[in-house]
Design a protein around this motif. Structure first.
Motif, PDB file in Angstrom:
ATOM      1  N   ASN A 120       2.002   6.776  -6.909  1.00  0.00           N
ATOM      2  CA  ASN A 120       0.781   7.361  -7.457  1.00  0.00           C
ATOM      3  C   ASN A 120       1.211   8.989  -7.438  1.00  0.00           C
ATOM      4  O   ASN A 120       0.741   9.620  -8.311  1.00  0.00           O
ATOM      5  CB  ASN A 120      -0.226   7.405  -6.419  1.00  0.00           C
ATOM      6  N   THR A 129       2.122   1.956  -3.572  1.00  0.00           N
ATOM      7  CA  THR A 129       1.105   2.334  -4.190  1.00  0.00           C
ATOM      8  C   THR A 129       0.935   3.706  -4.330  1.00  0.00           C
ATOM      9  O   THR A 129       0.618   4.671  -5.211  1.00  0.00           O
ATOM     10  CB  THR A 129      -0.344   1.472  -4.121  1.00  0.00           C
ATOM     11  N   CYS A 130       0.913   4.241  -2.949  1.00  0.00           N
ATOM     12  CA  CYS A 130       0.498   5.547  -2.742  1.00  0.00           C
ATOM     13  C   CYS A 130       1.819   6.315  -3.103  1.00  0.00           C
ATOM     14  O   CYS A 130       1.729   7.617  -3.714  1.00  0.00           O
ATOM     15  CB  CYS A 130       0.457   5.794  -1.235  1.00  0.00           C
ATOM     16  N   PHE A 177       0.750  -1.022  -0.056  1.00  0.00           N
ATOM     17  CA  PHE A 177       0.118   0.058  -0.065  1.00  0.00           C
ATOM     18  C   PHE A 177       1.041   1.170   0.064  1.00  0.00           C
ATOM     19  O   PHE A 177       0.557   2.167  -0.638  1.00  0.00           O
ATOM     20  CB  PHE A 177      -0.740  -0.068   1.198  1.00  0.00           C
ATOM     21  N   CYS A 215      -1.289   9.397  -1.654  1.00  0.00           N
ATOM     22  CA  CYS A 215      -2.870   9.045  -1.200  1.00  0.00           C
ATOM     23  C   CYS A 215      -3.423   8.369  -2.468  1.00  0.00           C
ATOM     24  O   CYS A 215      -2.948   8.448  -3.630  1.00  0.00           O
ATOM     25  CB  CYS A 215      -3.648  10.272  -0.801  1.00  0.00           C
ATOM     26  N   LEU A 216      -4.785   7.753  -2.385  1.00  0.00           N
ATOM     27  CA  LEU A 216      -5.339   6.999  -3.391  1.00  0.00           C
ATOM     28  C   LEU A 216      -6.166   7.927  -4.014  1.00  0.00           C
ATOM     29  O   LEU A 216      -6.811   7.857  -5.271  1.00  0.00           O
ATOM     30  CB  LEU A 216      -5.939   5.675  -2.645  1.00  0.00           C
ATOM     31  N   ALA A 217      -6.790   9.079  -3.570  1.00  0.00           N
ATOM     32  CA  ALA A 217      -7.751  10.011  -4.004  1.00  0.00           C
ATOM     33  C   ALA A 217      -7.648  11.476  -3.182  1.00  0.00           C
ATOM     34  O   ALA A 217      -6.700  11.276  -2.225  1.00  0.00           O
ATOM     35  CB  ALA A 217      -9.092   9.774  -3.850  1.00  0.00           C
ATOM     36  N   VAL A 258      -6.464   4.944   2.960  1.00  0.00           N
ATOM     37  CA  VAL A 258      -6.402   6.013   1.870  1.00  0.00           C
ATOM     38  C   VAL A 258      -5.386   6.856   1.607  1.00  0.00           C
ATOM     39  O   VAL A 258      -5.125   7.234   0.470  1.00  0.00           O
ATOM     40  CB  VAL A 258      -7.547   6.931   1.845  1.00  0.00           C
ATOM     41  N   ALA A 259      -4.353   6.911   2.545  1.00  0.00           N
ATOM     42  CA  ALA A 259      -2.955   7.767   2.564  1.00  0.00           C
ATOM     43  C   ALA A 259      -2.079   7.101   3.360  1.00  0.00           C
ATOM     44  O   ALA A 259      -2.406   6.386   4.278  1.00  0.00           O
ATOM     45  CB  ALA A 259      -3.460   9.010   2.466  1.00  0.00           C
ATOM     46  N   GLN A 285     -10.586   1.947   6.053  1.00  0.00           N
ATOM     47  CA  GLN A 285      -9.919   1.351   4.705  1.00  0.00           C
ATOM     48  C   GLN A 285      -8.824   2.685   4.430  1.00  0.00           C
ATOM     49  O   GLN A 285      -8.932   3.690   4.535  1.00  0.00           O
ATOM     50  CB  GLN A 285     -10.823   1.687   3.447  1.00  0.00           C
TER      51      GLN A 285
END
Length: 373
Positions: free
Chosen positions: A226, A222-223, A219, A284-286, A265-266, A263
């Motif tokens: 991104n 991924t962040c 995770f 972060c994912l969003a 998210v960051a 969940q």
């Protein structure tokens, strides 16, 4: 010439290398630098080829500079792309060059490792090394005071200054104690930012390197990736780098995970050693309102206060840090260019730049949110 080139840090034992590294320098340690190499982050395809320089006498390594042969200027945070472009226009080859630095980490620290007299001898012989290996010049970035002092009186090395923003824990009891030192309007602004994040339902969990699972490192990566992909760029670090770092120096790693409705998210990934908290990577994912400030700055400030850390180095750039109490700090790098004309042109540029940086620092001080005495 007693300079020996090391193209794989793994060829020298961690014990030998770390014996030359001062305390409180996690980025210069064998574990960190070798993880960059062993993870595939560095190598010929990346434009970063390890070329660590060792000074030896009677078969004993006395000093070293962690360094790299570079075919570009990306990932350095001391920007010389303009020099390279001007050089190429003039028909002067700029790459390859040699760089003494910690890749992708604009962190001030020891660059000339080991015995100071031996390190000075290494600097004395470095211009000849550059000529022998057909390198355009040498650049040593983000030097601490001890390393910078070794350049004193060396007219063939040009000093460059820059500006970063660091936060100081002035013995605060808690975050409120810090807020009480700010002007009323700035204090209200930070409270509003933190309140907005809390109202959205975000929660934060701190983990040390030993506590992070491989799924959580997935995770994190991924962040991290991104933050580059959204700008159309490839990330510098590989996924394996994080696992190797967790294996080799877990005690130095800190991770804050941000969750929403249970969940993740960051995240913000940092290192600690000595009295310093080093904020490194965030992602972060969003996009969420104000979440960056909370995850990257306020959480780290609270952590530093709670654990008695006196300094928070949050990395390069970012004038928005001023409004949150991060103070302007001068950084130093040193440059030697073999072409005399290019050296002279860069020297003139740096004289003007240094004056501008000092003005910039004073203007930044005026923008700090602290109450006036």
């Amino acid at each position: 010439m007693p300079i020996i080139t090391l193209t794989r840090l793994a060829d020298l034992s961690a014990q030998q290398w770390d014996a030359m590294v001062p305390a409180g320098q996690p980025f210069q340690r064998h574990a960190f630098l070798s993880a960059l190499e062993d993870s595939g982050t560095l190598g010929p395809d990346s434009g970063w080829q390890a070329e660590h320089l060792l000074w030896t006498e009677e078969g004993k390594t006395l000093a070293a500079i962690p360094g790299y042969r570079k075919m570009h200027s990306a990932g350095e945070y001391v920007f010389d792309q303009g020099w390279a472009e001007a050089s190429e226009r003039a028909g002067i080859r700029y790459y390859p060059k040699w760089l003494g630095a910690v890749p992708f980490s604009p962190v001030t620290g020891a660059r000339l490792l080991g015995d100071p007299a031996a390190a000075a001898s290494l600097l004395d012989h470095l211009p000849n090394y550059l000529a022998q290996h057909r390198l355009s010049g040498a650049h040593i970035n983000f030097t601490d005071t001890a390393s910078s002092q070794l350049f004193a009186g060396r007219t063939d090395w040009l000093q460059r200054t820059g500006l970063q923003y660091h936060w100081r824990n002035k013995g605060y009891r808690d975050f409120q104690d810090f807020l009480d030192t700010l002007a009323s309007r700035k204090r209200k602004q930070i409270r509003k930012e933190r309140g907005s994040v809390a109202a959205q339902g975000f929660e934060f969990e701190w983990l040390s390197g030993e506590q992070v699972s491989e799924a959580q490192w997935d995770f994190v990566y991924t962040c991290y990736a991104n933050t580059y992909l959204v700008r159309g760029r490839a990330p510098y670090l590989t996924r394996d780098f994080f696992s190797l770092l967790a294996e080799r120096i877990p005690q130095n790693l800190r991770l804050v995970l941000t969750t929403l409705n249970a969940q993740p998210v960051a995240m913000a990934f940092s290192l600690v050693e000595g009295d310093t908290f080093y904020g490194r990577y965030w992602g972060c994912l969003a996009e969420f309102d104000r979440l960056h400030f909370e995850t990257c700055f306020y959480q780290g400030m609270e952590y530093a206060i709670e654990h008695g850390l006196s300094r928070f180095d949050a990395g390069a750039q970012g004038e928005h840090k001023l409004l949150r109490g991060f103070e302007p700090v001068i950084t130093h790098s040193w440059h030697h260019l073999r072409h005399s004309g290019l050296q002279a042109a860069v020297e003139n540029f740096l004289q003007e730049e240094r004056a501008a940086v000092l003005v910039w620092q004073e203007e930044a001080r005026q923008a700090l949110p602290y109450r006036q005495a």
